[in-house]
Design a protein around this motif. Sequence first.
Motif, PDB file in Angstrom:
ATOM      1  N   ILE A 276       7.886  70.148  12.832  1.00  0.00           N
ATOM      2  CA  ILE A 276       6.734  70.311  11.990  1.00  0.00           C
ATOM      3  C   ILE A 276       6.371  68.700  11.583  1.00  0.00           C
ATOM      4  N   ALA A 277       4.897  68.694  12.086  1.00  0.00           N
ATOM      5  CA  ALA A 277       4.179  67.563  11.966  1.00  0.00           C
ATOM      6  C   ALA A 277       3.136  67.437  11.057  1.00  0.00           C
ATOM      7  N   PHE A 278       2.946  66.482  10.416  1.00  0.00           N
ATOM      8  CA  PHE A 278       2.078  66.314   9.225  1.00  0.00           C
ATOM      9  C   PHE A 278       1.119  65.222   9.375  1.00  0.00           C
ATOM     10  N   ASP A 279      -0.253  65.530   9.227  1.00  0.00           N
ATOM     11  CA  ASP A 279      -1.288  64.547   9.207  1.00  0.00           C
ATOM     12  C   ASP A 279      -1.356  63.882   7.763  1.00  0.00           C
ATOM     13  N   ALA A 280      -1.845  62.637   7.851  1.00  0.00           N
ATOM     14  CA  ALA A 280      -1.621  61.764   6.426  1.00  0.00           C
ATOM     15  C   ALA A 280      -2.914  61.774   5.692  1.00  0.00           C
ATOM     16  N   ASP A 281      -4.161  61.486   6.213  1.00  0.00           N
ATOM     17  CA  ASP A 281      -5.077  60.999   5.239  1.00  0.00           C
ATOM     18  C   ASP A 281      -5.796  62.489   4.903  1.00  0.00           C
ATOM     19  N   ASP A 282      -5.988  62.848   3.618  1.00  0.00           N
ATOM     20  CA  ASP A 282      -6.585  63.847   3.353  1.00  0.00           C
ATOM     21  C   ASP A 282      -5.841  64.966   3.358  1.00  0.00           C
ATOM     22  N   THR A 283      -4.757  64.969   3.980  1.00  0.00           N
ATOM     23  CA  THR A 283      -3.570  66.128   4.306  1.00  0.00           C
ATOM     24  C   THR A 283      -2.590  65.913   3.092  1.00  0.00           C
ATOM     25  N   LEU A 284      -2.110  64.723   3.168  1.00  0.00           N
ATOM     26  CA  LEU A 284      -0.805  64.481   2.339  1.00  0.00           C
ATOM     27  C   LEU A 284      -1.318  63.405   1.040  1.00  0.00           C
ATOM     28  N   TRP A 285      -2.423  62.654   1.420  1.00  0.00           N
ATOM     29  CA  TRP A 285      -3.046  61.649   0.334  1.00  0.00           C
ATOM     30  C   TRP A 285      -4.347  61.702   0.471  1.00  0.00           C
ATOM     31  N   HIS A 286      -4.955  61.350  -0.925  1.00  0.00           N
ATOM     32  CA  HIS A 286      -6.396  61.077  -0.650  1.00  0.00           C
ATOM     33  C   HIS A 286      -6.917  60.095   0.095  1.00  0.00           C
ATOM     34  N   ASN A 287      -8.236  60.377   0.750  1.00  0.00           N
ATOM     35  CA  ASN A 287      -8.530  59.178   1.627  1.00  0.00           C
ATOM     36  C   ASN A 287     -10.237  59.083   1.739  1.00  0.00           C
ATOM     37  N   GLU A 288     -10.703  60.342   2.145  1.00  0.00           N
ATOM     38  CA  GLU A 288     -11.896  60.211   2.378  1.00  0.00           C
ATOM     39  C   GLU A 288     -13.106  60.219   0.833  1.00  0.00           C
ATOM     40  N   ARG A 289     -12.381  60.432  -0.254  1.00  0.00           N
ATOM     41  CA  ARG A 289     -13.174  60.140  -1.353  1.00  0.00           C
ATOM     42  C   ARG A 289     -13.454  58.715  -1.462  1.00  0.00           C
ATOM     43  N   PHE A 290     -12.524  57.976  -1.180  1.00  0.00           N
ATOM     44  CA  PHE A 290     -12.819  56.279  -1.059  1.00  0.00           C
ATOM     45  C   PHE A 290     -14.008  55.963  -0.222  1.00  0.00           C
ATOM     46  N   PHE A 291     -13.704  56.254   1.070  1.00  0.00           N
ATOM     47  CA  PHE A 291     -15.177  56.168   1.980  1.00  0.00           C
ATOM     48  C   PHE A 291     -16.512  56.736   1.268  1.00  0.00           C
ATOM     49  N   HIS A 292     -16.398  58.134   0.614  1.00  0.00           N
ATOM     50  CA  HIS A 292     -17.493  58.497   0.092  1.00  0.00           C
ATOM     51  C   HIS A 292     -18.015  57.584  -1.033  1.00  0.00           C
ATOM     52  N   PHE A 293     -17.160  57.377  -2.138  1.00  0.00           N
ATOM     53  CA  PHE A 293     -17.458  56.067  -3.006  1.00  0.00           C
ATOM     54  C   PHE A 293     -18.353  54.961  -2.578  1.00  0.00           C
ATOM     55  N   THR A 294     -17.483  54.355  -1.525  1.00  0.00           N
ATOM     56  CA  THR A 294     -18.080  53.247  -0.809  1.00  0.00           C
ATOM     57  C   THR A 294     -19.426  53.336  -0.380  1.00  0.00           C
ATOM     58  N   GLN A 295     -19.552  54.551   0.517  1.00  0.00           N
ATOM     59  CA  GLN A 295     -20.790  54.900   0.935  1.00  0.00           C
ATOM     60  C   GLN A 295     -21.982  54.971  -0.055  1.00  0.00           C
ATOM     61  N   GLN A 296     -21.824  55.507  -1.203  1.00  0.00           N
ATOM     62  CA  GLN A 296     -22.764  55.464  -2.273  1.00  0.00           C
ATOM     63  C   GLN A 296     -23.031  54.088  -2.681  1.00  0.00           C
ATOM     64  N   ARG A 297     -22.163  53.123  -2.745  1.00  0.00           N
ATOM     65  CA  ARG A 297     -22.346  51.962  -2.910  1.00  0.00           C
ATOM     66  C   ARG A 297     -23.052  51.150  -1.956  1.00  0.00           C
ATOM     67  N   PHE A 298     -22.957  51.401  -0.529  1.00  0.00           N
ATOM     68  CA  PHE A 298     -23.735  51.058   0.281  1.00  0.00           C
ATOM     69  C   PHE A 298     -25.144  51.623   0.284  1.00  0.00           C
ATOM     70  N   ALA A 299     -25.318  52.658  -0.201  1.00  0.00           N
ATOM     71  CA  ALA A 299     -26.800  52.953  -0.307  1.00  0.00           C
ATOM     72  C   ALA A 299     -27.411  52.489  -1.598  1.00  0.00           C
ATOM     73  N   GLU A 300     -26.628  52.051  -2.618  1.00  0.00           N
ATOM     74  CA  GLU A 300     -27.155  51.416  -3.708  1.00  0.00           C
ATOM     75  C   GLU A 300     -27.584  49.946  -3.169  1.00  0.00           C
ATOM     76  N   LEU A 301     -26.782  49.230  -2.576  1.00  0.00           N
ATOM     77  CA  LEU A 301     -27.044  47.841  -2.030  1.00  0.00           C
ATOM     78  C   LEU A 301     -28.209  47.881  -1.146  1.00  0.00           C
ATOM     79  N   LEU A 302     -28.484  48.983  -0.246  1.00  0.00           N
ATOM     80  CA  LEU A 302     -29.780  48.861   0.649  1.00  0.00           C
ATOM     81  C   LEU A 302     -30.807  49.766   0.281  1.00  0.00           C
ATOM     82  N   GLY A 303     -30.808  50.121  -0.869  1.00  0.00           N
ATOM     83  CA  GLY A 303     -31.861  50.945  -1.538  1.00  0.00           C
ATOM     84  C   GLY A 303     -33.237  50.388  -1.310  1.00  0.00           C
TER      85      GLY A 303
END
Length: 231
Positions: A7-34
């Motif tokens: 049995i093999a497991f993926d890591a990011d967003d399967t065992l631990w959070h990952n994508e939400r940090f990209f999501h938060f940073t992308q929101q910050r990116f939009a603010e900086l380039l608004g």
Amino acid sequence: MKKLRTIAFDADDTLWHNERFFHFTQQRFAELLGDFAEPDHLDARLLAAEKRNIGHYGFGVKGFTLSMIETAIEVTDGRVPATVIAQLLEAGRDMLDHPLELLPHAKEAVEGVVEDHHLLLITKGDLLHQERKLAQSGLGDLFDGVEIVSDKQPQTYQRIFGGLPGGTQASMMVGNSMKSDVRPAIDVGSWGVFVPHDLAWDLEHAEAPQSERYHAIADLSELSDLVAKIG
């Protein structure tokens, strides 16, 4: 002979959070380039840059950060202030340093199948960052092997599962990406188990396969019962 041995497991967003940090940073990116572009336009340009750069930078925070900087230069016609570039670099460092948080049922799911199976972690991304996250997770000692790969293609699973007892037919891949975890594992004759996450990267989207070896579970609390059923 057991049907299921590995049995093999993926890591990011399967065992631990990952994508939400990209999501938060992308929101910050939009603010900086608004002042230079609308958020939807920025999202599309950034996604295009990520897709274009995967072959150069691979998957992970470092490639994402470089793609943000490239997009900032493009949408401002080279006029992006150095202070914005500095803030984007800082945002990338913050993502790399963010404390790891396991997803619900992750530890119990791994512990629930460790006794009777050969366990692997198969993840893609930056080697140093993924090694650091695994060390922080407290799960490292439960795995018999760890594979940090540049991408997940059918040949990836053929190489990893093919050399194990029972081969690909006696192996299962568990993950949140239909494109990277489920479909390519099924393509080589393994089981693919889809565990949905509420946030998903657009480049990981794919349709569910039509296969008897495909299973979907609501979350990792259902994995032990599925493994026992397969068996």
